[in-house]
Write a protein that holds these residues in place. Sequence first.
Motif, PDB file in Angstrom:
ATOM      1  N   VAL A 104       0.832  -1.140   0.117  1.00  0.00           N
ATOM      2  CA  VAL A 104      -0.089  -0.058  -0.001  1.00  0.00           C
ATOM      3  C   VAL A 104       0.933   0.978  -0.198  1.00  0.00           C
ATOM      4  O   VAL A 104       1.677   1.368   0.767  1.00  0.00           O
ATOM      5  N   SER A 105       0.559   2.285  -0.890  1.00  0.00           N
ATOM      6  CA  SER A 105       1.215   3.465  -1.048  1.00  0.00           C
ATOM      7  C   SER A 105       0.473   4.691  -0.933  1.00  0.00           C
ATOM      8  O   SER A 105      -0.852   4.400  -1.165  1.00  0.00           O
ATOM      9  N   ASP A 106       1.050   5.610  -0.632  1.00  0.00           N
ATOM     10  CA  ASP A 106       0.166   7.171  -0.438  1.00  0.00           C
ATOM     11  C   ASP A 106       0.161   7.330  -1.863  1.00  0.00           C
ATOM     12  O   ASP A 106       1.323   7.670  -2.491  1.00  0.00           O
ATOM     13  N   ALA A 107      -1.211   7.812  -2.371  1.00  0.00           N
ATOM     14  CA  ALA A 107      -1.228   7.965  -3.875  1.00  0.00           C
ATOM     15  C   ALA A 107      -0.644   9.257  -4.128  1.00  0.00           C
ATOM     16  O   ALA A 107      -0.259   9.773  -5.242  1.00  0.00           O
ATOM     17  N   GLN A 108      -0.740  10.361  -3.157  1.00  0.00           N
ATOM     18  CA  GLN A 108      -0.082  11.644  -3.497  1.00  0.00           C
ATOM     19  C   GLN A 108       1.293  11.672  -3.402  1.00  0.00           C
ATOM     20  O   GLN A 108       2.247  12.249  -4.198  1.00  0.00           O
ATOM     21  N   THR A 109       1.905  11.310  -2.499  1.00  0.00           N
ATOM     22  CA  THR A 109       3.340  11.178  -2.165  1.00  0.00           C
ATOM     23  C   THR A 109       4.253  10.045  -2.750  1.00  0.00           C
ATOM     24  O   THR A 109       5.503  10.082  -2.924  1.00  0.00           O
ATOM     25  N   GLY A 110       3.336   8.960  -3.035  1.00  0.00           N
ATOM     26  CA  GLY A 110       4.276   7.806  -3.349  1.00  0.00           C
ATOM     27  C   GLY A 110       4.866   6.881  -2.232  1.00  0.00           C
ATOM     28  O   GLY A 110       5.565   6.015  -2.502  1.00  0.00           O
ATOM     29  N   ALA A 111       4.676   7.575  -1.057  1.00  0.00           N
ATOM     30  CA  ALA A 111       5.344   6.971   0.066  1.00  0.00           C
ATOM     31  C   ALA A 111       4.761   5.524   0.225  1.00  0.00           C
ATOM     32  O   ALA A 111       3.801   5.154   0.410  1.00  0.00           O
ATOM     33  N   LEU A 112       5.537   4.575   0.624  1.00  0.00           N
ATOM     34  CA  LEU A 112       5.432   3.042   0.902  1.00  0.00           C
ATOM     35  C   LEU A 112       4.603   3.153   2.286  1.00  0.00           C
ATOM     36  O   LEU A 112       5.640   3.478   3.679  1.00  0.00           O
ATOM     37  N   LEU A 113       3.697   2.563   2.538  1.00  0.00           N
ATOM     38  CA  LEU A 113       3.084   2.453   3.980  1.00  0.00           C
ATOM     39  C   LEU A 113       2.873   0.905   4.485  1.00  0.00           C
ATOM     40  O   LEU A 113       2.714   0.920   5.760  1.00  0.00           O
ATOM     41  N   THR A 114       3.612  -0.082   3.834  1.00  0.00           N
ATOM     42  CA  THR A 114       3.789  -1.532   4.483  1.00  0.00           C
ATOM     43  C   THR A 114       5.109  -1.914   4.391  1.00  0.00           C
ATOM     44  O   THR A 114       5.199  -2.974   3.688  1.00  0.00           O
ATOM     45  N   GLU A 115       6.026  -1.184   4.678  1.00  0.00           N
ATOM     46  CA  GLU A 115       7.252  -1.734   4.569  1.00  0.00           C
ATOM     47  C   GLU A 115       7.393  -2.898   5.561  1.00  0.00           C
ATOM     48  O   GLU A 115       7.042  -2.823   6.561  1.00  0.00           O
ATOM     49  N   ARG A 116       7.925  -3.909   4.939  1.00  0.00           N
ATOM     50  CA  ARG A 116       8.403  -5.312   5.595  1.00  0.00           C
ATOM     51  C   ARG A 116       9.349  -6.057   4.988  1.00  0.00           C
ATOM     52  O   ARG A 116       9.439  -5.683   3.628  1.00  0.00           O
ATOM     53  N   SER A 117      10.205  -6.811   5.459  1.00  0.00           N
ATOM     54  CA  SER A 117      11.024  -7.770   4.853  1.00  0.00           C
ATOM     55  C   SER A 117      10.908  -8.841   5.629  1.00  0.00           C
ATOM     56  O   SER A 117      10.770  -9.343   6.887  1.00  0.00           O
ATOM     57  N   LEU A 118      11.103 -10.212   4.829  1.00  0.00           N
ATOM     58  CA  LEU A 118      11.196 -11.621   5.294  1.00  0.00           C
ATOM     59  C   LEU A 118      12.564 -11.845   6.076  1.00  0.00           C
ATOM     60  O   LEU A 118      13.648 -11.303   5.506  1.00  0.00           O
ATOM     61  N   SER A 119      12.340 -12.650   7.293  1.00  0.00           N
ATOM     62  CA  SER A 119      13.600 -13.086   7.929  1.00  0.00           C
ATOM     63  C   SER A 119      14.082 -14.325   7.802  1.00  0.00           C
ATOM     64  O   SER A 119      13.259 -15.069   7.361  1.00  0.00           O
ATOM     65  N   ALA A 120      15.447 -14.493   7.400  1.00  0.00           N
ATOM     66  CA  ALA A 120      15.946 -15.789   7.033  1.00  0.00           C
ATOM     67  C   ALA A 120      15.651 -16.915   8.495  1.00  0.00           C
ATOM     68  O   ALA A 120      16.129 -16.258   9.302  1.00  0.00           O
ATOM     69  N   PRO A 121      15.279 -17.925   8.016  1.00  0.00           N
ATOM     70  CA  PRO A 121      15.144 -18.972   9.163  1.00  0.00           C
ATOM     71  C   PRO A 121      16.376 -19.316   9.650  1.00  0.00           C
ATOM     72  O   PRO A 121      17.698 -19.353   8.842  1.00  0.00           O
TER      73      PRO A 121
END
Length: 354
Positions: free
Chosen positions: A148-165
């Motif tokens: 999900v991003s802000d339509a006006q600014t393009g800013a990412l609202l759902t930053e996340r990354s998978l962790s290596a097990p």
Amino acid sequence: MIGSGDAVREIAVPPSLGAVADLAPVRDRDRPVWLALGEDGTIGRWDMAAGVHEALGTTVVSPESDREPGNGRRPRRRLHASHDGRFAAVVNDYGRFGEVIDLRTGKVTLTLDNQGGHEETVPFSLEFARSRGRCVVIHRTAWNRLDVSDAQTGALLTERSLSAPADEDAAVEHRLDYFHGALRVSPDGKRVLDDGWVWHPVGFPSVWDLGRWIEVDVWESEDGPSRVDVCGREYYWDHSMTWIDSVRVAVEGIGDDADAMRPGARIFDTTRTFEGDLWRLPTAVQLLAFEGPTGRFFSDGTCLFSCDETELSIWDPVEGKLKGVVPGFSPTHHHRSAQQLVRVVGDVARVWSG
């Protein structure tokens, strides 16, 4: 029986619009205001009632016409509109690229790339929504990831990354084996419907809570507690489905396998689940299945509309009864708040208002 071919009106396409590539309703309006995409890439606002068209911007997204089609699906430009019509997105269904444009300034606020991964099997996953008063855009950023991003600014609202097990043989937490497909936000704006599929392949449309995803848990679209699989169908996805209201979903096709699918509609309550015998997985509760509806599906919250290439049919989604037909009319677009179904043929828009 309601419905009549005499109710279909013809409205001239404004000469300034030219050949129409796609339409998208401006949903905040209860009058028939649309965004229109011209074949030349021009994006404009078209008030069908007033007969006024105003050019607002231009898209330069490559049509990806040199791509090999997947199962007959060729890349095609698709237009999406924000609720108030300020933002437009132009994407390539069955392709990789797109962009979001602020129509007040004409500037691109977000360049889109879904990174491929069987993208030829699904429309480009994108939908506008609202969150805490701002316009947001949901979009595919990998075969198994939506953001999900802000339509006006393009800013990412759902930053996340998978962790290596720690153990290389262990499952990766939150990793989703799911190819995201066409998206539809519920009429109340609170939930997302995703027409995706899993390998081997099986179509598994799913639903989850948009507010939780943005405000509480960025992994909600992967494995959050609000995520519900609607049903499972072998080798069957990218077919019609629509929200009837903000609880019920209508899905085209009766059956669990493409080879044995029958024309019809299945109605599901997406707030309740049960564990079926076929998939041994919790899926939404089916309220009704009835034969007849085929082709594209739309709903005004009361009726289910289906249309093949010959006529529009109007159904009662509670009892499964046919309420009427509009012969000779096969709409491609629906403006829910203006209660208008539309198909553009050349320089004429054919319109039916329920």
